[in-house]
Write an enzyme that holds these catalytic residues in place. Structure first.
Site, PDB file in Angstrom:
ATOM      1  N   GLU A   1       0.842  -1.193   0.000  1.00  0.00           N
ATOM      2  CA  GLU A   1       0.000   0.000   0.000  1.00  0.00           C
ATOM      3  C   GLU A   1       0.883   1.251   0.000  1.00  0.00           C
ATOM      4  OE1 GLU A   1      -2.480   2.918  -0.133  1.00  0.00           O
ATOM      5  OE2 GLU A   1      -3.188   0.860  -0.390  1.00  0.00           O
TER       6      GLU A   1
ATOM      7  N   LYS B   1     -19.605   9.586   3.988  1.00  0.00           N
ATOM      8  CA  LYS B   1     -20.859   9.189   4.630  1.00  0.00           C
ATOM      9  C   LYS B   1     -20.952   9.730   6.047  1.00  0.00           C
ATOM     10  CE  LYS B   1     -21.543   7.335   0.813  1.00  0.00           C
ATOM     11  NZ  LYS B   1     -20.336   7.912   0.220  1.00  0.00           N
TER      12      LYS B   1
ATOM     13  N   GLY C   1     -22.680  14.436 -11.052  1.00  0.00           N
ATOM     14  CA  GLY C   1     -22.796  13.001 -10.818  1.00  0.00           C
ATOM     15  C   GLY C   1     -22.896  12.708  -9.327  1.00  0.00           C
ATOM     16  N   ILE C   2     -22.687  11.439  -8.974  1.00  0.00           N
ATOM     17  CA  ILE C   2     -22.871  11.024  -7.589  1.00  0.00           C
ATOM     18  C   ILE C   2     -21.913  11.748  -6.641  1.00  0.00           C
ATOM     19  CG2 ILE C   2     -22.614   9.084  -6.005  1.00  0.00           C
ATOM     20  CD1 ILE C   2     -23.764   7.269  -8.148  1.00  0.00           C
TER      21      ILE C   2
ATOM     22  N   HIS D   1     -43.798  -4.481   9.258  1.00  0.00           N
ATOM     23  CA  HIS D   1     -44.615  -3.257   9.163  1.00  0.00           C
ATOM     24  C   HIS D   1     -44.508  -2.476  10.470  1.00  0.00           C
ATOM     25  CE1 HIS D   1     -48.060  -0.668   8.221  1.00  0.00           C
ATOM     26  NE2 HIS D   1     -48.478  -0.899   9.465  1.00  0.00           N
TER      27      HIS D   1
END
Length: 583
Positions: A148, A166, A296-297, A557
């Site tokens: 990495e 997020k 876009g997103i 529900h």
């Protein structure tokens, strides 16, 4: 004495006549325990029946085309019998070596000894695809190294993409809901936004996940090497590190090097007033006026964050609509909501020039409804990403990227050099973390000799805007464009109790069905938590469900998930929560 074992069809669920589509063994074959014997196919799924014992196949009682049920005889097996070994008290029994599994055609078997290589598998890139591939390879007994470039594992997604965005989108949602509830009888004072503390919280979220990956790598004895990898040959690479370079010889390689943001020629992403998505997530400041280039997103998600934090947001999109790829009717509720919140949305508009200085950016626009020139405090460029295939010295390994920069692979994720695999953003669209993770597992399993291939029917897409937009499979516009014979069933969230209790009635769920087979082929959702709900539709497509399969599944529900069931009921003609005239 050898023992003769009857091999019979195990419990296969509520089926009494399942087709045998393939017989995988012949009389005289040696089989291992759990090795697949036959393949069965119902109208819902395909399954393989494994051997209950190891031994030699004596006789087969079925053939392709037969129909079988639980308990039917598959064949007779002469079981292998081993003399029991005496084990001293307190010691462990020696491990029994296993027969190597069958490799896909063209895939070389893994090395029997590590001798000439430093590892069985080296994985380049530790994003969701890379770390998943490395961990799966290690779990399968392969000596694995993970390279990495950055100090933290997790790649773009965990460090500067999916996860931090997020976290900030959640903060934006809290701010929006607090403001919205003043109309519903609960009034809060004006929020005080402490940007450094918000960034600290976001970083803690990221740190928990990346730290967890370090722990998982250590538990699996995956060696993590930090640095930049370049191929030296088809079985060798070098890693450039702070203290020098390290040469690594490998038997197999999985390239999971990901992608990076792109900008139009002449746009200086090194200027502090011009940001890409990585810069935007650093949240150095909340600009008074922000221009987002790209509808876009990624662009719309970051616009959601900055608008909630107090920026006056303008979005510029070259196409004639936002979020190209999703059906226009799914994007419509989002567009309606942000039109009243954003300063401007300019479609069919091109950013011709950016002139940044110490105090802001002067922007020249070309579009019918856009001004010729405008001034912003910051500009976010979010027009797409490009694969990192140009940073690996691929030619030394006998590889090359195509015109778009992608490395082409087969269903086993193998490149043109069979022992080198590639996964994730670097192999093509869609550039999504969940696709990369699935590909990573497949690549590792193929290297280990498993009968694996990447054959996902569909891959869902989600925009975590407000409202969220999610879709999977065939879109309605695609179906029309390709001339498919389909039917559409839609359920408005204005008729869903849970949606109304959230004071969000602008959502919708729609499902598309193949008219010839009755099976679901696509679906889309717009509304809160659409990204969580879309998985049920993806599973339904994978399983070949008909409308009745979804409609007859009892949904809890009151929930938003009921909208999926009710859209299916609309297709099946059994919906009672709306009045729909008979077709």
């Amino acid at each position: 004495m050898p023992e003769t074992i009857e091999l019979r069809v195990p419990d296969i669920g509520d089926f009494d006549a399942v087709d045998v589509i393939e017989v995988l063994v012949s009389p005289g074959d040696q089989v291992e325990k759990e090795q697949s014997l036959i393949t069965l196919e119902s109208d819902k799924a395909t399954m393989e029946v494994p051997a209950s014992h190891a031994g030699t196949v004596q006789k087969l009682a079925i053939k392709p085309g037969d129909k079988v049920k639980q308990g039917d005889l598959i064949g007779l097996l002469e079981a292998s019998v081993s003399a029991p070994a005496t084990v001293a008290q307190g010691s462990e029994a020696p491990a029994t070596p296993e027969e190597p599994p069958t490799q896909p055609a063209g895939t070389p078997p893994k090395a029997a000894t590590i001798g000439e290589y430093d590892c069985d598998v080296v994985v380049i890139g530790a994003g969701p695809g890379g770390y998943t591939a490395a961990f799966r390879a290690a779990d399968l007994g392969l000596k694995t190294m993970l390279i990495e470039y950055y100090p933290s594992l997790g790649g773009v997604c965990l460090n500067v993409g999916c996860i931090p965005s997020k976290a900030l989108l959640h903060a934006a949602k809290v701010l929006d809901e607090a403001s919205h509830f003043s109309d519903l009888g609960i009034t809060f004072g004006k929020p005080k936004i402490d940007v450094p503390r918000l960034v600290e919280w976001k970083s803690k979220v990221v740190g928990r996940l990346t730290g967890g990956l370090r722990g998982l790598a250590k538990q699996r004895q995956v060696e993590v090497v930090q640095g930049r990898a370049d191929f030296l040959g088809p079985h060798a690479l070098t890693v450039q590190q702070a203290g020098g370079s390290r040469r690594i010889q490998f038997n197999h390689c999985i390239i999971a090097a990901g992608s990076r943001p792109v900008a139009p020629p002449g746009f200086d992403l090194n200027h502090p007033r011009i940001m890409d998505s990585t810069d935007a997530l650093e949240l150095e400041e909340v600009p008074k006026r922000l221009l987002v280039v790209g509808g876009g997103i990624i662009g719309l998600e970051m616009a959601t964050v900055y608008e909630a934090l107090g920026s006056q947001v303008t979005v510029v999109e070259l196409a004639d609509r936002l979020m190209v790829g999703a059906d226009a009717d799914l994007v419509k509720p989002l567009l309606k909501r942000i039109k009243g919140r954003y300063e401007n949305i300019y479609l069919n508009t091109r950013v011709a020039e950016l002139q940044p200085d110490d105090r802001g950016v002067t922007v020249r626009l070309e579009g019918k409804d856009a001004p010729d020139e405008a001034r912003f405090d910051r500009v976010l460029i979010a027009i797409g990403r490009r694969p990192n295939s140009d940073n690996l010295n691929l030619a030394a390994a006998g590889l090359e990227a195509n015109a778009q920069g992608f490395i082409e692979v087969d269903e086993f994720l193998r490149t043109r050099v069979p022992h080198i695999h590639a996964i994730g953003d670097i192999v093509g669209q869609p550039m999504l973390a969940h696709k990369a993770a699935h590909e990573g597992k497949i690549a590792a399993e193929v290297i280990a000799g498993h009968k694996s291939a990447f054959d996902a029917r569909v891959i869902p897409s989600v925009a975590y805007t407000d409202p969220e937009v999610a879709w999977v499979g065939v879109t309605e516009e695609q179906a029309k464009r390709e001339g498919l014979a389909f039917s559409k069933a839609q359920f408005p969230w204005a008729a869903n109790g849970r949606s109304l209790s959230l004071d969000r009635d602008d959502g919708a769920t729609k499902l598309l069905f193949d008219k010839a087979t009755g099976r679901i082929i696509g679906g889309g959702i717009v509304g809160p938590n659409a990204g969580d709900l879309i998985a049920e539709i993806a599973l339904a497509i994978e399983m070949g469900c008909e409308a009745e399969d979804i409609a007859l599944t009892v949904h809890p529900h009151p929930t938003l998930s009921e909208t999926v069931a009710m859209a299916a009921e609309a297709e099946a003609g059994t919906l009672t929560d709306l009045y729909l005239p008979r077709r």
